[in-house]
Design an enzyme around this catalytic site. Structure first.
Site, short mmCIF file in Angstrom:
data_model
loop_
_atom_site.label_atom_id
_atom_site.label_comp_id
_atom_site.label_asym_id
_atom_site.label_seq_id
_atom_site.Cartn_x
_atom_site.Cartn_y
_atom_site.Cartn_z
N CYS A 1 54.61 -9.75 30.96
CA CYS A 1 53.94 -8.55 31.18
C CYS A 1 52.98 -8.66 32.50
O CYS A 1 53.53 -7.75 33.38
CB CYS A 1 52.65 -8.50 30.16
SG CYS A 1 53.36 -7.93 28.49
N HIS B 1 48.55 -5.21 32.67
CA HIS B 1 48.67 -6.08 31.34
C HIS B 1 47.32 -5.96 30.54
O HIS B 1 47.44 -5.71 29.44
CB HIS B 1 48.72 -7.66 31.70
CG HIS B 1 48.45 -8.77 30.82
ND1 HIS B 1 49.55 -8.27 29.63
CD2 HIS B 1 47.83 -9.49 30.49
CE1 HIS B 1 49.32 -9.44 28.58
NE2 HIS B 1 48.15 -9.90 29.23
CA LIG Z 1 55.66 -6.86 28.19
#
Ligand SMILES: [Ca+2]
Ligand SMILES: [Ca+2]
Length: 498
Positions: A78, A134
Protein backbone atom coordinates in the site's frame (compact mmCIF):
# COMPACT_ATOMS: atom_id res chain seq x y z
CA UNK A 1 -15.64 42.25 -34.21
CA UNK A 2 -18.32 40.24 -32.46
CA UNK A 3 -18.79 40.81 -28.77
CA UNK A 4 -17.78 37.24 -27.98
CA UNK A 5 -14.58 37.70 -29.96
CA UNK A 6 -13.79 40.81 -27.97
CA UNK A 7 -14.42 38.89 -24.78
CA UNK A 8 -12.25 36.05 -25.99
CA UNK A 9 -9.47 38.47 -26.95
CA UNK A 10 -9.70 40.08 -23.56
CA UNK A 11 -9.54 36.66 -21.91
CA UNK A 12 -6.48 35.65 -23.90
CA UNK A 13 -4.68 38.89 -23.16
CA UNK A 14 -5.55 38.65 -19.49
CA UNK A 15 -4.47 35.03 -19.43
CA UNK A 16 -1.21 35.88 -21.16
CA UNK A 17 -0.51 38.61 -18.64
CA UNK A 18 -1.39 36.32 -15.76
CA UNK A 19 -4.26 38.53 -14.63
CA UNK A 20 -6.70 35.62 -14.40
CA UNK A 21 -6.50 33.25 -11.51
CA UNK A 22 -5.91 29.64 -12.38
CA UNK A 23 -9.49 28.97 -11.17
CA UNK A 24 -10.88 30.95 -14.07
CA UNK A 25 -8.40 29.36 -16.46
CA UNK A 26 -9.51 25.91 -15.39
CA UNK A 27 -13.23 26.46 -15.98
CA UNK A 28 -13.32 24.62 -19.29
CA UNK A 29 -11.17 21.68 -18.19
CA UNK A 30 -12.67 18.22 -17.72
CA UNK A 31 -13.37 16.91 -14.23
CA UNK A 32 -11.38 14.00 -12.86
CA UNK A 33 -12.93 11.09 -10.97
CA UNK A 34 -9.99 9.21 -9.50
CA UNK A 35 -11.00 5.82 -8.10
CA UNK A 36 -8.64 3.60 -6.09
CA UNK A 37 -9.41 -0.01 -5.17
CA UNK A 38 -7.28 -1.45 -2.38
CA UNK A 39 -5.45 -4.73 -2.92
CA UNK A 40 -7.35 -5.29 -6.17
CA UNK A 41 -5.55 -7.91 -8.23
CA UNK A 42 -6.43 -8.92 -11.78
CA UNK A 43 -9.56 -10.83 -10.74
CA UNK A 44 -11.59 -8.45 -12.88
CA UNK A 45 -13.84 -9.83 -15.64
CA UNK A 46 -12.11 -8.29 -18.64
CA UNK A 47 -8.59 -8.75 -17.22
CA UNK A 48 -9.09 -12.50 -17.19
CA UNK A 49 -7.22 -13.10 -13.93
CA UNK A 50 -10.08 -15.27 -12.67
CA UNK A 51 -12.53 -16.88 -15.09
CA UNK A 52 -15.54 -16.46 -12.78
CA UNK A 53 -14.94 -12.86 -11.64
CA UNK A 54 -18.12 -10.80 -12.05
CA UNK A 55 -17.39 -7.08 -12.50
CA UNK A 56 -19.97 -5.78 -14.98
CA UNK A 57 -19.49 -2.09 -14.14
CA UNK A 58 -15.72 -2.11 -14.48
CA UNK A 59 -16.05 -4.07 -17.70
CA UNK A 60 -18.58 -1.53 -18.99
CA UNK A 61 -16.24 1.32 -18.06
CA UNK A 62 -13.40 -0.45 -19.86
CA UNK A 63 -15.61 -0.72 -22.97
CA UNK A 64 -16.46 2.99 -22.72
CA UNK A 65 -12.78 3.87 -22.46
CA UNK A 66 -9.38 2.21 -22.70
CA UNK A 67 -8.12 -0.48 -20.35
CA UNK A 68 -4.53 -1.52 -19.71
CA UNK A 69 -4.20 -5.30 -19.63
CA UNK A 70 -0.54 -5.15 -18.63
CA UNK A 71 -0.49 -2.48 -15.91
CA UNK A 72 1.69 -2.86 -12.83
CA UNK A 73 2.30 -1.16 -9.52
CA UNK A 74 5.72 0.31 -8.65
CA UNK A 75 5.71 -1.41 -5.25
CA UNK A 76 3.63 -4.43 -4.16
CA UNK A 77 2.44 -2.82 -0.92
CA UNK A 78 0.00 0.00 0.00
CA UNK A 79 2.14 2.86 1.27
CA UNK A 80 5.01 2.67 -1.23
CA UNK A 81 2.67 2.07 -4.18
CA UNK A 82 0.36 4.97 -3.33
CA UNK A 83 3.24 7.29 -2.44
CA UNK A 84 4.85 6.53 -5.80
CA UNK A 85 1.63 7.21 -7.72
CA UNK A 86 0.76 10.43 -5.90
CA UNK A 87 4.32 11.82 -5.99
CA UNK A 88 5.12 10.63 -9.50
CA UNK A 89 8.34 9.07 -8.23
CA UNK A 90 9.60 5.50 -7.96
CA UNK A 91 10.05 3.93 -4.52
CA UNK A 92 13.70 3.51 -5.50
CA UNK A 93 13.93 7.31 -5.78
CA UNK A 94 12.22 8.20 -2.48
CA UNK A 95 13.27 5.21 -0.35
CA UNK A 96 9.64 4.76 0.75
CA UNK A 97 9.38 0.94 0.69
CA UNK A 98 7.49 0.08 3.88
CA UNK A 99 4.20 0.96 5.54
CA UNK A 100 6.15 3.84 7.12
CA UNK A 101 7.21 6.60 6.72
CA UNK A 102 4.63 9.09 5.48
CA UNK A 103 6.54 11.09 2.86
CA UNK A 104 5.83 14.51 4.41
CA UNK A 105 8.00 13.49 7.38
CA UNK A 106 11.02 13.28 5.07
CA UNK A 107 13.16 16.38 4.66
CA UNK A 108 13.75 15.62 0.98
CA UNK A 109 10.08 15.15 0.04
CA UNK A 110 8.07 17.11 2.60
CA UNK A 111 7.27 19.84 0.06
CA UNK A 112 6.76 17.56 -2.90
CA UNK A 113 3.75 18.59 -5.01
CA UNK A 114 1.47 15.58 -5.27
CA UNK A 115 -0.93 14.78 -8.08
CA UNK A 116 -3.95 16.19 -6.22
CA UNK A 117 -1.94 19.20 -5.08
CA UNK A 118 -0.97 20.00 -8.66
CA UNK A 119 -4.60 19.91 -9.76
CA UNK A 120 -5.52 22.17 -6.85
CA UNK A 121 -2.80 24.63 -7.85
CA UNK A 122 -4.17 24.57 -11.39
CA UNK A 123 -7.58 25.74 -10.26
CA UNK A 124 -9.36 22.46 -9.61
CA UNK A 125 -11.65 21.92 -6.66
CA UNK A 126 -10.06 18.87 -5.02
CA UNK A 127 -12.00 16.40 -2.88
CA UNK A 128 -11.11 13.12 -1.23
CA UNK A 129 -12.89 10.31 0.54
CA UNK A 130 -11.83 6.84 1.66
CA UNK A 131 -8.39 5.35 1.21
CA UNK A 132 -6.16 7.30 -1.15
CA UNK A 133 -3.04 7.36 0.98
CA UNK A 134 -2.11 4.42 3.15
CA UNK A 135 -2.95 6.03 6.48
CA UNK A 136 -3.36 9.38 8.19
CA UNK A 137 -1.99 12.22 6.11
CA UNK A 138 -0.57 14.28 8.96
CA UNK A 139 -3.70 16.10 10.07
CA UNK A 140 -5.93 18.80 8.56
CA UNK A 141 -3.08 21.24 7.85
CA UNK A 142 -1.17 18.76 5.72
CA UNK A 143 -4.33 17.51 4.06
CA UNK A 144 -5.42 21.04 3.15
CA UNK A 145 -2.32 21.35 0.95
CA UNK A 146 -3.89 18.84 -1.40
CA UNK A 147 -7.64 18.75 -0.83
CA UNK A 148 -10.26 21.46 -0.44
CA UNK A 149 -12.93 19.07 0.82
CA UNK A 150 -12.66 15.72 2.52
CA UNK A 151 -15.12 13.04 3.53
CA UNK A 152 -14.71 10.07 5.84
CA UNK A 153 -11.68 7.80 5.83
CA UNK A 154 -13.96 4.91 4.82
CA UNK A 155 -12.54 1.52 5.67
CA UNK A 156 -14.20 -1.62 6.93
CA UNK A 157 -17.48 -0.27 8.33
CA UNK A 158 -19.67 -2.80 10.12
CA UNK A 159 -17.77 -5.80 11.55
CA UNK A 160 -18.76 -9.09 13.17
CA UNK A 161 -18.45 -9.32 16.95
CA UNK A 162 -15.46 -11.61 16.65
CA UNK A 163 -13.29 -13.05 13.89
CA UNK A 164 -15.05 -15.47 11.55
CA UNK A 165 -12.02 -17.67 10.90
CA UNK A 166 -9.72 -19.62 13.24
CA UNK A 167 -6.72 -17.81 14.80
CA UNK A 168 -4.12 -17.15 12.10
CA UNK A 169 -0.35 -17.65 12.41
CA UNK A 170 2.05 -14.78 13.15
CA UNK A 171 -0.06 -13.37 15.96
CA UNK A 172 -3.67 -13.77 14.79
CA UNK A 173 -3.73 -10.27 13.26
CA UNK A 174 -7.21 -8.67 13.59
CA UNK A 175 -7.31 -7.79 9.88
CA UNK A 176 -6.78 -11.43 8.86
CA UNK A 177 -10.41 -12.37 8.50
CA UNK A 178 -13.02 -12.98 5.84
CA UNK A 179 -16.40 -14.50 5.15
CA UNK A 180 -20.12 -13.81 5.15
CA UNK A 181 -22.10 -12.58 8.15
CA UNK A 182 -25.49 -10.85 8.40
CA UNK A 183 -25.19 -7.11 7.80
CA UNK A 184 -26.39 -4.44 5.39
CA UNK A 185 -24.40 -3.26 2.38
CA UNK A 186 -25.32 0.31 3.36
CA UNK A 187 -23.32 -0.08 6.60
CA UNK A 188 -20.09 -0.92 4.80
CA UNK A 189 -17.36 1.73 4.63
CA UNK A 190 -17.12 1.50 0.85
CA UNK A 191 -20.85 2.00 0.35
CA UNK A 192 -20.60 5.18 2.42
CA UNK A 193 -17.52 6.32 0.51
CA UNK A 194 -19.49 6.00 -2.72
CA UNK A 195 -22.52 7.77 -1.23
CA UNK A 196 -20.40 10.73 -0.12
CA UNK A 197 -18.73 10.95 -3.54
CA UNK A 198 -22.14 10.84 -5.24
CA UNK A 199 -23.33 13.77 -3.10
CA UNK A 200 -20.26 15.73 -4.18
CA UNK A 201 -20.87 14.89 -7.84
CA UNK A 202 -24.50 16.00 -7.51
CA UNK A 203 -23.66 19.29 -5.80
CA UNK A 204 -20.46 20.11 -7.74
CA UNK A 205 -20.25 23.77 -8.80
CA UNK A 206 -20.42 23.88 -12.59
CA UNK A 207 -18.02 26.82 -12.98
CA UNK A 208 -15.01 24.99 -11.57
CA UNK A 209 -13.80 21.51 -12.51
CA UNK A 210 -13.33 18.95 -9.75
CA UNK A 211 -10.68 16.38 -8.96
CA UNK A 212 -12.56 13.86 -6.83
CA UNK A 213 -10.50 11.03 -5.29
CA UNK A 214 -12.53 8.10 -3.93
CA UNK A 215 -10.65 5.20 -2.37
CA UNK A 216 -12.35 1.85 -1.77
CA UNK A 217 -10.99 -0.40 0.98
CA UNK A 218 -12.23 -3.80 -0.20
CA UNK A 219 -11.23 -6.42 -1.28
CA UNK A 220 -8.50 -5.70 1.31
CA UNK A 221 -8.78 -7.99 4.35
CA UNK A 222 -10.93 -8.35 6.36
CA UNK A 223 -12.98 -9.08 3.26
CA UNK A 224 -16.51 -9.42 4.57
CA UNK A 225 -19.49 -9.38 2.24
CA UNK A 226 -23.22 -9.99 2.45
CA UNK A 227 -24.77 -13.18 1.10
CA UNK A 228 -25.93 -11.68 -2.20
CA UNK A 229 -22.31 -11.14 -3.31
CA UNK A 230 -21.27 -14.64 -2.25
CA UNK A 231 -24.19 -16.05 -4.22
CA UNK A 232 -22.52 -14.84 -7.44
CA UNK A 233 -19.90 -17.56 -6.98
CA UNK A 234 -20.28 -21.32 -6.72
CA UNK A 235 -19.69 -22.82 -3.30
CA UNK A 236 -17.38 -25.50 -4.63
CA UNK A 237 -13.73 -25.89 -5.57
CA UNK A 238 -14.27 -24.60 -9.11
CA UNK A 239 -13.59 -21.12 -7.70
CA UNK A 240 -10.02 -21.97 -6.65
CA UNK A 241 -7.13 -20.55 -8.67
CA UNK A 242 -4.95 -22.97 -10.62
CA UNK A 243 -1.70 -23.60 -8.81
CA UNK A 244 1.25 -25.95 -8.95
CA UNK A 245 2.30 -27.57 -5.69
CA UNK A 246 5.99 -27.51 -6.67
CA UNK A 247 5.93 -23.93 -7.97
CA UNK A 248 8.46 -22.60 -5.48
CA UNK A 249 11.02 -25.33 -6.24
CA UNK A 250 12.57 -23.16 -8.96
CA UNK A 251 12.21 -19.74 -7.33
CA UNK A 252 15.25 -18.42 -5.43
CA UNK A 253 15.26 -18.67 -1.64
CA UNK A 254 15.54 -14.86 -1.61
CA UNK A 255 12.01 -14.64 -3.04
CA UNK A 256 10.79 -15.81 0.38
CA UNK A 257 12.63 -12.95 2.10
CA UNK A 258 10.23 -10.44 0.49
CA UNK A 259 7.35 -11.95 2.47
CA UNK A 260 9.36 -13.73 5.13
CA UNK A 261 7.16 -13.40 8.16
CA UNK A 262 3.73 -11.86 7.70
CA UNK A 263 0.20 -11.90 9.13
CA UNK A 264 -1.11 -13.17 5.77
CA UNK A 265 -1.30 -16.97 6.10
CA UNK A 266 0.45 -19.36 3.75
CA UNK A 267 -1.55 -21.64 1.45
CA UNK A 268 -0.68 -24.56 3.76
CA UNK A 269 -2.56 -22.90 6.63
CA UNK A 270 -5.65 -21.92 4.63
CA UNK A 271 -5.88 -25.47 3.28
CA UNK A 272 -5.37 -27.17 6.63
CA UNK A 273 -8.02 -24.93 8.16
CA UNK A 274 -10.48 -25.43 5.32
CA UNK A 275 -10.34 -21.71 4.48
CA UNK A 276 -9.07 -21.61 0.90
CA UNK A 277 -12.46 -21.67 -0.80
CA UNK A 278 -13.91 -19.28 1.78
CA UNK A 279 -11.07 -16.81 1.25
CA UNK A 280 -11.34 -16.99 -2.55
CA UNK A 281 -15.11 -16.53 -2.51
CA UNK A 282 -14.81 -13.68 0.01
CA UNK A 283 -12.33 -11.90 -2.19
CA UNK A 284 -14.46 -12.38 -5.30
CA UNK A 285 -17.61 -11.31 -3.44
CA UNK A 286 -15.91 -8.11 -2.24
CA UNK A 287 -14.57 -7.42 -5.72
CA UNK A 288 -18.12 -7.61 -7.12
CA UNK A 289 -19.40 -5.42 -4.29
CA UNK A 290 -16.80 -2.73 -5.01
CA UNK A 291 -17.57 -3.04 -8.72
CA UNK A 292 -21.15 -2.10 -7.89
CA UNK A 293 -19.95 0.98 -5.97
CA UNK A 294 -17.91 2.07 -9.01
CA UNK A 295 -21.13 1.63 -11.00
CA UNK A 296 -22.95 3.97 -8.59
CA UNK A 297 -20.32 6.68 -9.13
CA UNK A 298 -20.43 6.42 -12.92
CA UNK A 299 -24.21 6.49 -12.78
CA UNK A 300 -24.10 9.71 -10.72
CA UNK A 301 -21.97 11.36 -13.40
CA UNK A 302 -24.41 10.20 -16.07
CA UNK A 303 -27.50 11.35 -14.16
CA UNK A 304 -26.04 14.80 -13.56
CA UNK A 305 -24.94 15.25 -17.18
CA UNK A 306 -21.22 15.28 -16.30
CA UNK A 307 -20.13 11.95 -17.79
CA UNK A 308 -18.98 13.46 -21.08
CA UNK A 309 -16.87 16.05 -19.32
CA UNK A 310 -15.18 13.83 -16.75
CA UNK A 311 -12.02 11.77 -17.02
CA UNK A 312 -12.52 8.62 -14.98
CA UNK A 313 -9.47 6.64 -13.92
CA UNK A 314 -9.70 3.42 -11.92
CA UNK A 315 -6.61 1.79 -10.44
CA UNK A 316 -5.62 -0.81 -7.86
CA UNK A 317 -2.55 -0.28 -5.68
CA UNK A 318 -1.09 -3.79 -6.14
CA UNK A 319 -2.09 -7.42 -6.56
CA UNK A 320 -2.85 -10.16 -4.06
CA UNK A 321 -2.02 -13.86 -4.03
CA UNK A 322 -4.76 -16.33 -3.09
CA UNK A 323 -2.72 -19.50 -2.95
CA UNK A 324 -0.55 -19.00 -6.03
CA UNK A 325 3.10 -19.69 -5.22
CA UNK A 326 2.13 -21.09 -1.84
CA UNK A 327 1.06 -17.85 -0.20
CA UNK A 328 -1.73 -15.39 0.33
CA UNK A 329 -1.15 -11.64 0.33
CA UNK A 330 1.13 -9.13 -1.34
CA UNK A 331 4.85 -8.36 -1.14
CA UNK A 332 5.89 -10.29 -4.27
CA UNK A 333 7.36 -9.42 -7.66
CA UNK A 334 5.23 -11.79 -9.75
CA UNK A 335 2.17 -10.88 -11.84
CA UNK A 336 -0.10 -11.98 -8.97
CA UNK A 337 1.53 -9.33 -6.79
CA UNK A 338 2.07 -6.51 -9.32
CA UNK A 339 -0.70 -6.64 -11.94
CA UNK A 340 -3.52 -4.18 -11.35
CA UNK A 341 -6.60 -2.82 -13.10
CA UNK A 342 -5.99 0.50 -14.88
CA UNK A 343 -8.90 1.97 -16.81
CA UNK A 344 -9.33 5.44 -18.31
CA UNK A 345 -12.59 6.73 -19.77
CA UNK A 346 -13.81 10.17 -20.79
CA UNK A 347 -13.12 12.94 -23.28
CA UNK A 348 -10.15 12.30 -25.57
CA UNK A 349 -10.02 8.57 -24.80
CA UNK A 350 -10.78 5.99 -27.48
CA UNK A 351 -13.68 3.70 -26.56
CA UNK A 352 -12.99 -0.02 -26.49
CA UNK A 353 -9.19 0.29 -26.34
CA UNK A 354 -7.40 -2.74 -24.87
CA UNK A 355 -3.71 -2.06 -24.41
CA UNK A 356 -1.24 -4.91 -23.95
CA UNK A 357 1.75 -2.59 -23.75
CA UNK A 358 3.30 -2.33 -20.29
CA UNK A 359 1.95 0.53 -18.17
CA UNK A 360 2.82 1.79 -14.71
CA UNK A 361 0.72 3.44 -12.02
CA UNK A 362 3.46 6.07 -12.12
CA UNK A 363 2.09 7.07 -15.53
CA UNK A 364 -1.25 8.26 -14.12
CA UNK A 365 0.12 11.63 -12.94
CA UNK A 366 1.49 12.82 -16.33
CA UNK A 367 -1.44 11.20 -18.17
CA UNK A 368 -4.05 13.17 -16.22
CA UNK A 369 -2.07 16.37 -16.68
CA UNK A 370 -2.06 15.89 -20.44
CA UNK A 371 -5.70 14.78 -20.67
CA UNK A 372 -6.83 17.85 -18.73
CA UNK A 373 -4.47 20.25 -20.48
CA UNK A 374 -3.06 21.70 -17.28
CA UNK A 375 0.50 22.85 -16.64
CA UNK A 376 2.98 20.00 -17.27
CA UNK A 377 5.68 19.08 -14.76
CA UNK A 378 9.26 18.17 -15.58
CA UNK A 379 9.89 16.34 -12.30
CA UNK A 380 7.78 13.22 -12.90
CA UNK A 381 9.24 9.76 -13.51
CA UNK A 382 6.18 8.39 -15.33
CA UNK A 383 5.36 8.67 -19.03
CA UNK A 384 2.00 9.88 -20.29
CA UNK A 385 -0.29 7.11 -21.57
CA UNK A 386 -2.19 9.48 -23.84
CA UNK A 387 -0.73 7.91 -27.04
CA UNK A 388 -2.18 4.54 -25.93
CA UNK A 389 -5.47 6.19 -24.92
CA UNK A 390 -5.75 7.44 -28.49
CA UNK A 391 -4.57 4.17 -30.09
CA UNK A 392 -4.08 1.21 -27.77
CA UNK A 393 -1.61 -0.46 -30.15
CA UNK A 394 0.93 2.38 -29.85
CA UNK A 395 4.17 0.74 -28.66
CA UNK A 396 5.91 1.73 -25.45
CA UNK A 397 9.61 1.14 -25.20
CA UNK A 398 9.82 1.13 -21.43
CA UNK A 399 8.65 -1.94 -19.53
CA UNK A 400 6.77 -1.75 -16.22
CA UNK A 401 9.12 -1.80 -13.25
CA UNK A 402 8.19 -2.92 -9.75
CA UNK A 403 10.57 -2.72 -6.80
CA UNK A 404 10.22 -4.16 -3.33
CA UNK A 405 12.90 -2.75 -1.06
CA UNK A 406 16.33 -1.80 -2.29
CA UNK A 407 17.85 -4.17 -4.81
CA UNK A 408 14.77 -6.27 -5.66
CA UNK A 409 13.21 -5.47 -9.01
CA UNK A 410 10.82 -6.94 -11.56
CA UNK A 411 10.90 -5.83 -15.18
CA UNK A 412 7.68 -6.63 -17.04
CA UNK A 413 7.66 -6.16 -20.82
CA UNK A 414 4.84 -7.15 -23.15
CA UNK A 415 5.87 -10.82 -23.14
CA UNK A 416 8.39 -11.34 -20.34
CA UNK A 417 8.92 -10.96 -16.64
CA UNK A 418 12.47 -10.69 -15.34
CA UNK A 419 13.16 -10.53 -11.61
CA UNK A 420 16.46 -9.82 -9.90
CA UNK A 421 16.81 -10.01 -6.14
CA UNK A 422 19.34 -8.15 -4.02
CA UNK A 423 21.56 -11.22 -3.69
CA UNK A 424 21.82 -11.51 -7.49
CA UNK A 425 19.46 -14.47 -7.92
CA UNK A 426 17.04 -14.23 -10.84
CA UNK A 427 13.81 -15.39 -12.43
CA UNK A 428 12.58 -15.17 -16.02
CA UNK A 429 9.14 -16.08 -17.33
CA UNK A 430 7.74 -16.17 -20.85
CA UNK A 431 4.17 -14.96 -20.33
CA UNK A 432 3.10 -16.05 -23.82
CA UNK A 433 3.57 -19.73 -23.04
CA UNK A 434 3.54 -19.58 -19.25
CA UNK A 435 0.85 -17.13 -18.06
CA UNK A 436 1.03 -18.46 -14.47
CA UNK A 437 4.80 -17.91 -14.26
CA UNK A 438 5.44 -21.52 -13.31
CA UNK A 439 8.71 -22.19 -15.15
CA UNK A 440 11.73 -20.09 -14.24
CA UNK A 441 13.90 -19.85 -17.35
CA UNK A 442 16.65 -17.68 -15.85
CA UNK A 443 19.30 -20.42 -15.70
CA UNK A 444 18.94 -21.47 -19.33
CA UNK A 445 21.78 -20.06 -21.45
CA UNK A 446 19.57 -19.47 -24.50
CA UNK A 447 17.79 -16.69 -22.62
CA UNK A 448 20.90 -14.69 -21.74
CA UNK A 449 20.05 -11.99 -24.28
CA UNK A 450 16.44 -11.68 -23.09
CA UNK A 451 17.76 -11.24 -19.55
CA UNK A 452 20.27 -8.62 -20.69
CA UNK A 453 17.57 -6.71 -22.60
CA UNK A 454 15.44 -6.55 -19.47
CA UNK A 455 18.20 -6.08 -16.88
CA UNK A 456 19.17 -2.77 -18.49
CA UNK A 457 15.90 -1.30 -17.15
CA UNK A 458 16.73 -2.00 -13.51
CA UNK A 459 16.52 1.43 -11.84
CA UNK A 460 19.86 3.25 -11.80
CA UNK A 461 18.71 5.16 -8.75
CA UNK A 462 18.09 2.58 -6.02
CA UNK A 463 18.31 4.27 -2.64
CA UNK A 464 18.28 2.55 0.78
CA UNK A 465 15.15 2.80 2.95
CA UNK A 466 14.26 6.37 3.94
CA UNK A 467 14.61 7.46 7.59
CA UNK A 468 11.78 6.06 9.71
CA UNK A 469 11.17 3.10 7.40
CA UNK A 470 9.28 0.27 9.09
CA UNK A 471 7.05 -2.72 8.39
CA UNK A 472 7.84 -4.94 5.39
CA UNK A 473 11.33 -3.47 5.21
CA UNK A 474 14.05 -5.82 3.98
CA UNK A 475 17.71 -4.91 3.71
CA UNK A 476 20.58 -6.97 2.38
CA UNK A 477 24.36 -6.65 2.67
CA UNK A 478 26.05 -8.37 -0.22
CA UNK A 479 29.47 -8.39 1.45
CA UNK A 480 28.26 -10.37 4.44
CA UNK A 481 25.30 -12.07 2.70
CA UNK A 482 23.17 -10.85 5.58
CA UNK A 483 19.48 -10.15 5.07
CA UNK A 484 17.47 -8.28 7.70
CA UNK A 485 13.68 -8.56 7.64
CA UNK A 486 11.79 -6.10 9.85
CA UNK A 487 14.84 -5.79 12.12
CA UNK A 488 15.60 -9.52 12.42
CA UNK A 489 18.52 -11.19 10.68
CA UNK A 490 17.57 -14.00 8.31
CA UNK A 491 20.26 -16.63 7.82
CA UNK A 492 20.70 -18.91 4.83
CA UNK A 493 19.76 -22.00 6.82
CA UNK A 494 16.75 -20.59 8.64
CA UNK A 495 13.59 -22.58 7.89
CA UNK A 496 11.00 -20.68 5.86
CA UNK A 497 8.31 -19.58 8.33
CA UNK A 498 4.97 -21.30 7.97
CA1 LIG B 1 -3.15 -2.10 -0.78
CA1 LIG C 1 7.89 -22.47 -10.49
Amino acid sequence: MMKTDILRMGFLLAAASGAFSSGVMAADRPNVLFIAIDDQNDWIGHLGGHPLARTPHLDQLAAQGTTFLNAHCQAPLCNPSRTSLMLGLRPTTTGVYGLAPWFRTLEEWKDRVTLAQHFKAQGYRTLTVGKIYHSGVGGPQQRAKEFDVWGSAGGIGVKPDKKLIPPTPMGNHPLMDWGVFPHRDEDKGDYQVASWAIEQIESAPRDQPFFLAAGFFLPHVPCYATQRWFDLYPDDDSVLPIIRADDRDDTPRFSWYLHWNLPEPRLKWVRENNQWRNLVRSCLACTSFVDAQVGRLVDALRRTGQLDNTIIVVWGDHGWHLGEKGITGKNTLWDDGTRVPLIFAGPGITPGGRCTQPAELLDIYPTLIQLCGIEPRSDLEGISLVPQLRDASTPRERPAITSHNQGNHAIRSEHWRYIRYADGTQELYDLRTDPHEWTNLADRPEYAQVIADHAKWIPKIDVPPAPGSAQRVLTYDRDTDEAVWEGTTVRRGDPIPE
